[in-house]
Design a protein around this motif. Structure first.
Motif, short mmCIF file in Angstrom:
data_model
loop_
_atom_site.label_atom_id
_atom_site.label_comp_id
_atom_site.label_asym_id
_atom_site.label_seq_id
_atom_site.Cartn_x
_atom_site.Cartn_y
_atom_site.Cartn_z
N PHE A 189 0.81 -1.22 0.00
CA PHE A 189 0.00 0.00 0.00
C PHE A 189 0.85 1.27 0.00
O PHE A 189 0.33 2.36 0.23
CB PHE A 189 -0.93 0.01 1.21
N SER A 190 2.13 1.14 -0.24
CA SER A 190 3.03 2.30 -0.22
C SER A 190 2.61 3.33 -1.26
O SER A 190 2.30 2.99 -2.40
CB SER A 190 4.46 1.85 -0.49
N GLY A 191 2.59 4.60 -0.87
CA GLY A 191 2.28 5.69 -1.79
C GLY A 191 0.81 6.00 -1.95
O GLY A 191 0.47 6.96 -2.65
N ARG A 192 -0.07 5.24 -1.30
CA ARG A 192 -1.50 5.50 -1.45
C ARG A 192 -1.93 6.78 -0.73
O ARG A 192 -2.80 7.50 -1.19
CB ARG A 192 -2.31 4.33 -0.89
N GLU A 193 -1.33 7.04 0.42
CA GLU A 193 -1.81 8.14 1.27
C GLU A 193 -0.78 9.24 1.47
O GLU A 193 -1.14 10.39 1.74
CB GLU A 193 -2.21 7.59 2.65
N GLY A 194 0.50 8.92 1.37
CA GLY A 194 1.54 9.88 1.71
C GLY A 194 1.92 10.81 0.58
O GLY A 194 1.75 10.50 -0.61
N LYS A 195 2.44 11.95 0.95
CA LYS A 195 2.94 12.94 0.00
C LYS A 195 4.44 12.77 -0.20
O LYS A 195 4.97 13.00 -1.29
CB LYS A 195 2.60 14.34 0.52
N TYR A 196 5.14 12.40 0.89
CA TYR A 196 6.59 12.20 0.84
C TYR A 196 6.87 10.74 1.19
O TYR A 196 6.71 10.33 2.34
CB TYR A 196 7.30 13.12 1.82
N VAL A 197 7.28 9.95 0.20
CA VAL A 197 7.39 8.51 0.40
C VAL A 197 8.79 7.96 0.13
O VAL A 197 9.07 6.81 0.47
CB VAL A 197 6.37 7.76 -0.47
N THR A 198 9.66 8.72 -0.48
CA THR A 198 10.98 8.20 -0.82
C THR A 198 11.91 8.25 0.39
O THR A 198 11.72 9.05 1.31
CB THR A 198 11.61 8.99 -1.98
N SER A 199 12.94 7.41 0.35
CA SER A 199 13.90 7.38 1.47
C SER A 199 14.67 8.69 1.56
O SER A 199 15.04 9.13 2.66
CB SER A 199 14.87 6.21 1.28
N ARG A 200 14.91 9.36 0.43
CA ARG A 200 15.62 10.65 0.47
C ARG A 200 14.80 11.71 1.18
O ARG A 200 15.34 12.50 1.97
CB ARG A 200 15.94 11.11 -0.96
N GLN A 201 13.49 11.74 0.94
CA GLN A 201 12.64 12.73 1.60
C GLN A 201 12.56 12.48 3.11
O GLN A 201 12.61 13.42 3.90
CB GLN A 201 11.24 12.69 0.97
N VAL A 202 12.43 11.22 3.50
CA VAL A 202 12.40 10.89 4.93
C VAL A 202 13.74 11.23 5.57
O VAL A 202 13.81 11.78 6.68
CB VAL A 202 12.06 9.40 5.13
N ARG A 203 14.82 10.93 4.87
CA ARG A 203 16.16 11.22 5.39
C ARG A 203 16.35 12.73 5.60
O ARG A 203 16.83 13.16 6.66
CB ARG A 203 17.19 10.68 4.39
N ASP A 204 15.98 13.53 4.61
CA ASP A 204 16.13 14.98 4.73
C ASP A 204 15.32 15.52 5.90
O ASP A 204 15.77 16.41 6.63
CB ASP A 204 15.71 15.67 3.43
N ARG A 205 14.11 14.99 6.09
CA ARG A 205 13.26 15.47 7.19
C ARG A 205 13.86 15.13 8.55
O ARG A 205 13.81 15.95 9.48
CB ARG A 205 11.86 14.84 7.06
N LEU A 206 14.44 13.94 8.69
CA LEU A 206 15.04 13.55 9.98
C LEU A 206 16.26 14.40 10.30
O LEU A 206 16.45 14.82 11.45
CB LEU A 206 15.41 12.07 9.95
N PHE A 207 17.09 14.66 9.31
CA PHE A 207 18.28 15.49 9.58
C PHE A 207 17.89 16.94 9.83
O PHE A 207 18.57 17.65 10.58
CB PHE A 207 19.28 15.38 8.42
N LYS A 208 16.79 17.40 9.25
CA LYS A 208 16.30 18.73 9.55
C LYS A 208 15.83 18.82 11.00
O LYS A 208 15.99 19.86 11.66
CB LYS A 208 15.16 19.09 8.61
N GLU A 209 15.26 17.73 11.52
CA GLU A 209 14.80 17.71 12.92
C GLU A 209 15.96 17.89 13.89
O GLU A 209 15.79 18.42 14.99
CB GLU A 209 14.08 16.39 13.19
N LEU A 210 17.15 17.46 13.51
CA LEU A 210 18.32 17.58 14.39
C LEU A 210 18.66 19.04 14.69
O LEU A 210 19.30 19.32 15.71
CB LEU A 210 19.54 16.91 13.75
N GLU A 211 18.23 19.95 13.83
CA GLU A 211 18.59 21.35 14.02
C GLU A 211 17.99 21.92 15.30
O GLU A 211 18.58 22.79 15.93
CB GLU A 211 18.11 22.18 12.82
N ARG A 212 16.80 21.45 15.70
CA ARG A 212 16.16 22.02 16.89
C ARG A 212 15.93 21.01 17.99
O ARG A 212 15.65 21.37 19.12
CB ARG A 212 14.84 22.68 16.50
#
Length: 615
Positions: A323-346
């Motif tokens: 069911f991957s990609g049915r509901e999400g807007k950001y589904v690739t490993s690169r997008q998840v990776r960028d979001r996690l490293f952005k969280e480290l900033e704060r």
């Protein structure tokens, strides 16, 4: 203008945010006819839903010519990193303690940090209007806590007030009921020292918090330690490292484009700010928590912000379910990776590390709630990902031994359920360190337990105590590996094919299991659809339909009565799953699944594991 900087710290649900509400009202931060929501500082949607403070926030009030900068802090131990970094911005702390519960685990944790930094405490024994309040007992317990934490003589002389956050009253003498919060404001002005920074020196400031503006970009929040900062001033941004002078080759130069101070609930734009005030600055792309802003002619770095290390870790992976990609807007490993490293900033208490798989990152935090809030935030932003079972972060002892984190577990239960709690905690290697009876038919027990012994226990605890028990825990220390612990005692129902759940099939299964799905829910092979009543897993067909025949009997036409399925939240899922299972997190759904989806492949793996065990 006189300035006082103070943080309000307490255990969860002891009344911090409600007290800040009353301080803002009585100091005139709101108009008389202004509609203000309750717990106005809890502005994050997740905070309002859960009724807890997650992020530290700044506000200020003016009291008789003195500006009081207030920092409202989280009360849950998992968000201790928020507290640790903002304590560098303040000169005093207001320690709020419930008049019935007394000092709790988080109270001890944050008080130890505050006293270690030399901050001056003020103690408010709150909720004195409770029917079971014992303020004199709590007064003695707080003093005992200060002595245990090796407070200085000045810190032991902390003033005590008796407050009611709900009614907005404070008094220094319990026998004299309070009328308003004037005694609290007077105590802050009198006992919290004014900032000691030199207003005539070269500008220097430590970044304690980050924010973001769609118009201004990244914003840095902190206290001006020395000198004066003005809009348009050239400023040096120093990298993280040891305190002291820094060579000019490694500094980043920029100009202050905007400058704000806190006035009530708003940020007021100003042209300059001097030593002691808490400000917001913009104009720096590389700004991070712990970095120092200074005058370019004197690039002197301040000591960075140190927070305690994470204790548990999970794997964030690419969602590879059918069911991957049915509901999400950001589904690739690169997008998840960028979001996690952005969280480290704060999120300074978070750690993100690479793994052997390019689609998987190891994310470490303070506890299940800390990681659960991150996952909930990401799914609401439109991310899809999968999460593994939490695991503790171990260390190597002095003699090469394996050490694991231990927690202090505090349990308040009615006397009738004490035996059930002790029986469940025994196999989890919990050691009883203290037990007392505070009255009202309640027993308080304190345990020392391995952090992994708490995985999956909260739901059992609520069931065993019929929802009447209260459980709190905090990180205690690292100790010797406790050995194998008992895991989940029941197996799961696993869907054996893709399709939609049918009421006819679920009705036959609910007699022997607790279901996680309802009719019309989409399922796929390998998805966990319920909890078995027995220890082993069972593959089931939840899409099986009733056969159509021309034979009619009373039995075949009975109405199907289904029980409501169990609601799966992120925190429950993190506690529930085993090592061979994953959580599929999407913006609309939280599903449980097996790592290996194919029924045939799981059977092959089980036979191979049995052969290895037999050999």
């Amino acid at each position: 203008m006189e300035i006082r900087n103070i943080a309000i710290i307490a255990h969860v649900d002891h009344g911090k945010t409600t007290l800040v509400d009353q301080m803002l009202r009585q100091a005139g931060a709101f108009r008389e006819n202004q509609h203000v929501e309750e717990r106005v500082m809890d502005s994050n949607p997740l905070e309002r839903e859960r009724g807890i403070t997650i992020l530290a926030k700044n506000t200020s009030v003016r009291w008789h010519g003195t500006k009081i900068n207030i920092v409202d802090t989280p009360g849950h131990a998992d968000f201790g990193g928020e507290v640790e970094r903002i304590l560098r911005m303040v000169d005093g702390v207001l320690i709020l303690v419930d008049a019935a519960e007394g000092p709790m685990p988080q109270t001890r944790f944050v008080t130890r940090k505050a006293l270690g930094l030399g901050l001056r405490p003020i103690v408010a024994i709150n909720k004195v209007d409770r029917s079971d309040a014992e303020p004199y007992r709590v007064h003695d317990e707080v003093l005992g806590l200060f002595i245990d934490l090796e407070a200085t003589h000045d810190q032991l002389e902390a003033p005590f007030l008796y407050t009611s956050s709900r009614h907005g009253t404070a008094t220094t003498v319990l026998e004299t009921p309070g009328v308003n919060l004037e005694p609290l404001f007077e105590a802050i002005v009198r006992h919290v020292p004014a900032p000691t920074g030199d207003p005539d020196g070269k500008f220097q400031m430590l970044i304690s918090t980050l924010d973001h503006s769609p118009f201004l970009g990244r914003l840095g929040i902190g206290r001006v330690e020395r000198g004066v900062v003005r809009v348009g001033d050239p400023v040096a941004l120093l990298p993280l490292g040891e305190p002291g002078l820094v060579s000019e080759e490694i500094i980043e130069r920029a100009r202050v484009t905007k400058l704000f101070v806190f006035e009530g609930l708003i940020r007021l734009e100003v042209t300059s700010a001097s030593a002691g005030d808490i400000v917001v600055v913009s104009g720096f792309d590389g700004i991070e928590i712990g970095k120092t802003l200074t005058d370019p002619t004197l690039p002197e770095r301040l000591e960075g912000i140190a927070v305690e290390e994470p204790t548990i870790s999970v794997d964030f992976a690419l969602n590879n379910s059918p069911f991957s990609g049915r509901e999400g807007k950001y589904v690739t490993s690169r997008q998840v990776r960028d979001r996690l490293f952005k969280e480290l900033e704060r999120n300074v208490a978070l750690r993100v590390e690479e793994t052997d798989s390019p689609d998987t990152l190891a994310v470490s935090g303070r506890g299940e709630l800390h990681l659960g809030i991150l996952m909930e935030t990401m799914r609401r932003e439109g991310y899809e990902f999968q999460v593994s079972r939490p695991r503790v972060i171990t260390r190597e002892g002095p003699n090469g031994e394996r050490y694991e984190p231990y927690e202090e577990l505090l349990v308040d239960v009615p006397e009738g359920y004490m035996g059930a709690v002790m029986e469940k905690l025994g196999p989890r290697r919990a050691e009883l360190t203290e037990m007392r009876n505070p009255g009202q038919g309640t027993v308080r027990m304190v345990f020392r337990i391995p952090a992994r012994g708490l995985f999956g226990y909260r739901s059992e605890f609520l069931t065993d105590t019929r929802g009447t028990g209260v459980l709190h825990h905090r990180f205690l220390d690292y100790g010797s590996w406790a050995g194998p612990l008992a895991g989940r005692k029941r197996g799961v129902l696993v869907a054996d094919r893709e399709g939609s759940a049918v009421g006819f099939a679920l009705a036959n299964l609910q007699e022997r299991a607790q279901l996680f799905v309802k009719p019309t829910d989409d399922v796929y092979e390998g998805m966990v659809v319920g909890e078995n009543s027995r220890p082993e897993d069972m593959d089931v067909n939840v899409a099986k339909e009733k056969k159509l025949t021309n034979m009619r009997t009373t039995a075949t036409d009975d109405n199907i009565m289904l029980e409501p399925p169990r609601e799966i939240s992120l925190e429950y899922a993190l506690e529930y799953i085993e090592d061979d299972e994953l959580i599929e997190v999407t913006p609309e759904t939280i599903r449980l699944r097996k790592r290996v989806l194919s029924q045939t492949e799981r059977r092959k793996a089980a036979r191979a594991a049995a052969r290895v065990a037999g050999a």
